[in-house]
Design an enzyme around this catalytic site. Sequence first.
Site, short mmCIF file in Angstrom:
data_model
loop_
_atom_site.label_atom_id
_atom_site.label_comp_id
_atom_site.label_asym_id
_atom_site.label_seq_id
_atom_site.Cartn_x
_atom_site.Cartn_y
_atom_site.Cartn_z
N ARG A 12 55.15 32.52 37.05
CA ARG A 12 54.52 34.34 36.80
C ARG A 12 53.96 34.40 36.31
O ARG A 12 52.90 35.38 36.73
CB ARG A 12 56.47 34.26 35.91
CG ARG A 12 57.94 34.61 36.88
CD ARG A 12 57.07 35.52 37.93
NE ARG A 12 58.89 34.99 38.65
CZ ARG A 12 59.54 34.51 39.34
NH1 ARG A 12 58.29 33.02 39.61
NH2 ARG A 12 60.74 34.27 40.39
N CYS A 187 56.52 36.32 0.64
CA CYS A 187 58.35 36.07 0.88
C CYS A 187 59.09 36.55 0.64
O CYS A 187 60.02 37.54 0.43
CB CYS A 187 58.48 35.56 2.71
SG CYS A 187 56.80 35.99 3.65
N CYS A 246 28.48 32.74 5.35
CA CYS A 246 28.47 33.37 6.77
C CYS A 246 25.96 33.75 6.99
O CYS A 246 26.02 33.39 7.78
CB CYS A 246 29.03 34.81 7.29
SG CYS A 246 30.90 33.91 7.71
#
Length: 255
Positions: A12, A187, A246
Amino acid sequence: MISHKQRTRYSRQIMLPQVGEAGQEKLSAARVLVIGMGGLGCPAALYLASAGVGELHLVDADTIELSNLQRQVLYKTNHLKKSKAQVAAQQLQAANPEIRIVPHQCMADSAWLHEHLPGFDLVLDCTDNMQTRYAINSACRELRVPVIMASVQGFSGQLVSFDFREPGSPCYACVFPDTGEEPAGNCETIGVIGPALGMVGSAQALEALKLIVGLPLGSLNTLQLLEAEFLEWRSLALGEERCEACRQRQHACHG
Protein backbone atom coordinates in the site's frame (compact mmCIF):
# COMPACT_ATOMS: atom_id res chain seq x y z
CA MET A 1 16.02 -5.53 -4.50
CA ILE A 2 12.99 -6.12 -2.30
CA SER A 3 11.51 -9.59 -2.01
CA HIS A 4 8.04 -10.75 -3.07
CA LYS A 5 7.07 -10.96 0.62
CA GLN A 6 8.20 -7.38 1.22
CA ARG A 7 6.38 -6.24 -1.91
CA THR A 8 3.20 -7.74 -0.47
CA ARG A 9 3.67 -6.49 3.10
CA TYR A 10 4.41 -2.92 2.02
CA SER A 11 2.23 -2.88 -1.09
CA ARG A 12 0.00 0.00 0.00
CA GLN A 13 2.93 2.39 0.38
CA ILE A 14 4.96 1.01 -2.53
CA MET A 15 2.08 1.88 -4.87
CA LEU A 16 2.44 5.53 -3.88
CA PRO A 17 4.47 7.42 -6.52
CA GLN A 18 6.29 9.28 -3.72
CA VAL A 19 7.61 5.95 -2.36
CA GLY A 20 7.71 3.15 -4.93
CA GLU A 21 10.13 0.25 -4.74
CA ALA A 22 13.11 2.58 -4.68
CA GLY A 23 11.74 4.32 -1.60
CA GLN A 24 11.01 0.99 0.08
CA GLU A 25 14.59 -0.07 -0.51
CA LYS A 26 15.75 3.14 1.20
CA LEU A 27 13.49 2.38 4.17
CA SER A 28 14.81 -1.18 4.39
CA ALA A 29 18.40 0.10 4.44
CA ALA A 30 17.78 2.84 7.03
CA ARG A 31 19.06 2.84 10.64
CA VAL A 32 16.95 4.98 12.97
CA LEU A 33 17.49 5.80 16.65
CA VAL A 34 14.35 6.47 18.72
CA ILE A 35 15.14 8.06 22.08
CA GLY A 36 12.34 7.89 24.62
CA MET A 37 9.78 5.08 24.47
CA GLY A 38 6.92 6.93 26.13
CA GLY A 39 3.80 8.54 24.70
CA LEU A 40 5.61 9.82 21.59
CA GLY A 41 8.09 7.01 21.04
CA CYS A 42 5.46 4.26 21.14
CA PRO A 43 3.37 5.41 18.13
CA ALA A 44 6.39 6.75 16.26
CA ALA A 45 8.35 3.50 16.55
CA LEU A 46 5.28 1.40 15.73
CA TYR A 47 4.72 3.22 12.44
CA LEU A 48 8.43 3.06 11.54
CA ALA A 49 8.52 -0.68 12.23
CA SER A 50 5.32 -1.28 10.29
CA ALA A 51 6.66 0.70 7.33
CA GLY A 52 9.74 -1.53 7.14
CA VAL A 53 12.54 0.67 8.44
CA GLY A 54 15.35 -1.86 8.40
CA GLU A 55 16.94 -1.22 11.80
CA LEU A 56 15.41 0.49 14.82
CA HIS A 57 17.26 1.19 18.06
CA LEU A 58 15.08 2.05 21.06
CA VAL A 59 16.54 3.94 24.02
CA ASP A 60 14.84 4.28 27.41
CA ALA A 61 16.09 3.69 30.94
CA ASP A 62 12.64 3.51 32.57
CA THR A 63 10.36 0.66 33.53
CA ILE A 64 6.62 0.55 32.83
CA GLU A 65 4.33 2.06 35.47
CA LEU A 66 0.56 1.89 35.77
CA SER A 67 0.23 5.62 35.01
CA ASN A 68 1.99 5.07 31.65
CA LEU A 69 -0.80 2.91 30.24
CA GLN A 70 -3.14 5.86 29.58
CA ARG A 71 -0.94 6.99 26.67
CA GLN A 72 2.00 4.64 26.01
CA VAL A 73 0.17 2.35 23.64
CA LEU A 74 2.74 -0.44 23.20
CA TYR A 75 2.43 -1.53 26.84
CA LYS A 76 -0.18 -3.68 28.60
CA THR A 77 -1.04 -4.30 32.25
CA ASN A 78 1.04 -7.48 32.35
CA HIS A 79 4.12 -5.44 31.37
CA LEU A 80 4.23 -3.44 34.61
CA LYS A 81 7.71 -3.04 36.16
CA LYS A 82 9.39 -4.35 32.98
CA SER A 83 11.86 -2.40 30.84
CA LYS A 84 10.19 -0.06 28.35
CA ALA A 85 12.94 -0.57 25.78
CA GLN A 86 12.83 -4.36 26.07
CA VAL A 87 9.03 -4.64 25.95
CA ALA A 88 8.75 -2.16 23.09
CA ALA A 89 11.32 -4.14 21.12
CA GLN A 90 9.35 -7.36 21.69
CA GLN A 91 6.07 -5.74 20.65
CA LEU A 92 7.55 -4.20 17.52
CA GLN A 93 9.37 -7.38 16.56
CA ALA A 94 6.06 -9.22 16.78
CA ALA A 95 4.51 -6.57 14.51
CA ASN A 96 7.29 -6.95 11.94
CA PRO A 97 9.68 -9.91 12.31
CA GLU A 98 11.57 -8.93 9.14
CA ILE A 99 13.37 -5.89 10.59
CA ARG A 100 16.11 -5.59 13.23
CA ILE A 101 15.17 -4.00 16.56
CA VAL A 102 17.73 -3.29 19.27
CA PRO A 103 16.70 -2.13 22.76
CA HIS A 104 18.98 0.00 24.95
CA GLN A 105 17.90 0.21 28.59
CA CYS A 106 19.91 3.31 29.42
CA MET A 107 19.94 7.09 29.40
CA ALA A 108 20.98 8.80 26.18
CA ASP A 109 23.53 11.14 27.75
CA SER A 110 26.25 12.95 25.85
CA ALA A 111 28.86 10.20 26.26
CA TRP A 112 26.46 7.46 25.12
CA LEU A 113 25.30 9.49 22.13
CA HIS A 114 28.81 10.27 20.91
CA GLU A 115 29.72 6.58 21.17
CA HIS A 116 26.62 5.14 19.50
CA LEU A 117 25.27 7.82 17.16
CA PRO A 118 27.73 7.43 14.24
CA GLY A 119 26.20 5.27 11.52
CA PHE A 120 22.59 6.24 12.12
CA ASP A 121 20.61 7.93 9.36
CA LEU A 122 18.18 9.71 11.65
CA VAL A 123 17.27 10.35 15.30
CA LEU A 124 13.79 10.79 16.72
CA ASP A 125 13.83 12.73 19.99
CA CYS A 126 10.74 11.54 21.87
CA THR A 127 11.99 12.51 25.32
CA ASP A 128 10.39 14.69 28.00
CA ASN A 129 13.66 15.85 29.60
CA MET A 130 15.13 19.12 28.40
CA GLN A 131 18.74 18.38 29.29
CA THR A 132 18.54 15.08 27.38
CA ARG A 133 17.06 17.03 24.47
CA TYR A 134 19.95 19.49 24.46
CA ALA A 135 22.42 16.56 24.60
CA ILE A 136 20.68 14.97 21.59
CA ASN A 137 20.67 18.30 19.75
CA SER A 138 24.38 18.86 20.41
CA ALA A 139 25.45 15.34 19.44
CA CYS A 140 23.38 15.31 16.24
CA ARG A 141 24.73 18.74 15.30
CA GLU A 142 28.34 17.71 15.88
CA LEU A 143 27.98 14.36 14.07
CA ARG A 144 25.72 15.76 11.31
CA VAL A 145 22.82 13.40 11.87
CA PRO A 146 19.29 14.67 11.13
CA VAL A 147 16.92 14.84 14.09
CA ILE A 148 13.14 15.14 14.46
CA MET A 149 12.10 16.52 17.85
CA ALA A 150 8.67 16.60 19.47
CA SER A 151 6.98 17.29 22.77
CA VAL A 152 3.43 17.41 24.16
CA GLN A 153 2.00 18.90 27.35
CA GLY A 154 -1.68 19.05 28.14
CA PHE A 155 -3.41 19.44 24.76
CA SER A 156 -0.47 21.28 23.12
CA GLY A 157 2.26 19.73 20.97
CA GLN A 158 5.39 20.85 19.15
CA LEU A 159 7.28 19.26 16.26
CA VAL A 160 10.45 20.47 14.53
CA SER A 161 13.24 18.86 12.52
CA PHE A 162 16.81 19.82 11.66
CA ASP A 163 18.96 18.33 8.91
CA PHE A 164 22.51 18.75 10.17
CA ARG A 165 23.90 17.37 6.92
CA GLU A 166 23.26 20.92 5.68
CA PRO A 167 25.95 23.35 6.97
CA GLY A 168 23.49 26.23 7.36
CA SER A 169 20.99 24.32 9.48
CA PRO A 170 19.83 25.91 12.73
CA CYS A 171 19.40 23.73 15.80
CA TYR A 172 17.06 23.39 18.76
CA ALA A 173 19.20 25.72 20.91
CA CYS A 174 18.78 28.47 18.30
CA VAL A 175 15.04 28.41 19.00
CA PHE A 176 15.06 27.51 22.69
CA PRO A 177 18.36 28.57 24.29
CA ASP A 178 19.71 26.25 26.98
CA THR A 179 19.35 27.98 30.35
CA GLY A 180 20.48 24.90 32.27
CA GLU A 181 17.08 24.60 33.94
CA GLU A 182 14.16 22.25 33.42
CA PRO A 183 10.77 23.82 32.63
CA ALA A 184 8.44 24.33 35.56
CA GLY A 185 5.94 21.73 34.33
CA ASN A 186 5.88 18.33 32.65
CA CYS A 187 3.43 15.48 32.11
CA GLU A 188 3.64 14.46 35.76
CA THR A 189 2.68 17.92 37.04
CA ILE A 190 0.58 19.37 34.20
CA GLY A 191 -0.97 16.25 32.67
CA VAL A 192 -1.36 15.23 29.04
CA ILE A 193 -4.12 13.89 26.80
CA GLY A 194 -3.14 10.60 25.19
CA PRO A 195 -4.40 11.10 21.62
CA ALA A 196 -2.40 14.34 21.28
CA LEU A 197 0.75 12.27 21.87
CA GLY A 198 -0.49 9.83 19.26
CA MET A 199 -1.01 12.62 16.74
CA VAL A 200 2.40 14.19 17.27
CA GLY A 201 4.22 10.83 17.48
CA SER A 202 2.56 9.78 14.22
CA ALA A 203 3.63 13.07 12.65
CA GLN A 204 7.20 12.37 13.77
CA ALA A 205 7.07 8.98 12.06
CA LEU A 206 5.61 10.54 8.91
CA GLU A 207 8.40 13.12 8.75
CA ALA A 208 10.96 10.36 9.35
CA LEU A 209 9.65 8.25 6.48
CA LYS A 210 9.62 11.31 4.21
CA LEU A 211 13.20 12.19 5.11
CA ILE A 212 14.40 8.64 4.44
CA VAL A 213 12.77 8.40 1.01
CA GLY A 214 13.84 11.94 0.08
CA LEU A 215 10.60 13.95 0.30
CA PRO A 216 10.38 17.55 1.62
CA LEU A 217 9.58 17.91 5.33
CA GLY A 218 6.96 20.33 6.57
CA SER A 219 8.74 20.51 9.92
CA LEU A 220 12.22 21.24 8.56
CA ASN A 221 13.46 24.39 10.31
CA THR A 222 9.77 25.06 11.02
CA LEU A 223 8.03 24.74 14.36
CA GLN A 224 4.76 22.88 13.90
CA LEU A 225 2.36 23.62 16.75
CA LEU A 226 -0.65 21.45 17.58
CA GLU A 227 -3.57 22.65 19.69
CA ALA A 228 -5.43 19.38 20.03
CA GLU A 229 -8.22 20.95 22.08
CA PHE A 230 -9.31 22.81 18.92
CA LEU A 231 -7.82 20.33 16.43
CA GLU A 232 -5.60 23.04 14.92
CA TRP A 233 -2.08 22.92 13.48
CA ARG A 234 -0.10 26.08 12.77
CA SER A 235 3.42 26.64 11.45
CA LEU A 236 6.07 29.03 12.71
CA ALA A 237 9.12 29.53 10.48
CA LEU A 238 12.35 29.89 12.44
CA GLY A 239 14.14 33.22 12.33
CA GLU A 240 17.72 33.99 11.40
CA GLU A 241 19.04 33.94 14.96
CA ARG A 242 21.72 31.29 15.56
CA CYS A 243 23.22 29.97 18.77
CA GLU A 244 26.96 30.30 19.30
CA ALA A 245 27.65 26.69 18.25
CA CYS A 246 25.78 27.15 14.95
CA ARG A 247 27.52 30.44 14.26
CA GLN A 248 30.87 28.74 14.74
CA ARG A 249 29.83 25.85 12.52
CA GLN A 250 28.74 28.21 9.75
CA HIS A 251 31.96 30.18 10.06
CA ALA A 252 34.02 26.97 9.80
CA CYS A 253 32.10 25.89 6.69
CA HIS A 254 32.68 29.27 5.01
CA GLY A 255 36.24 29.65 6.27
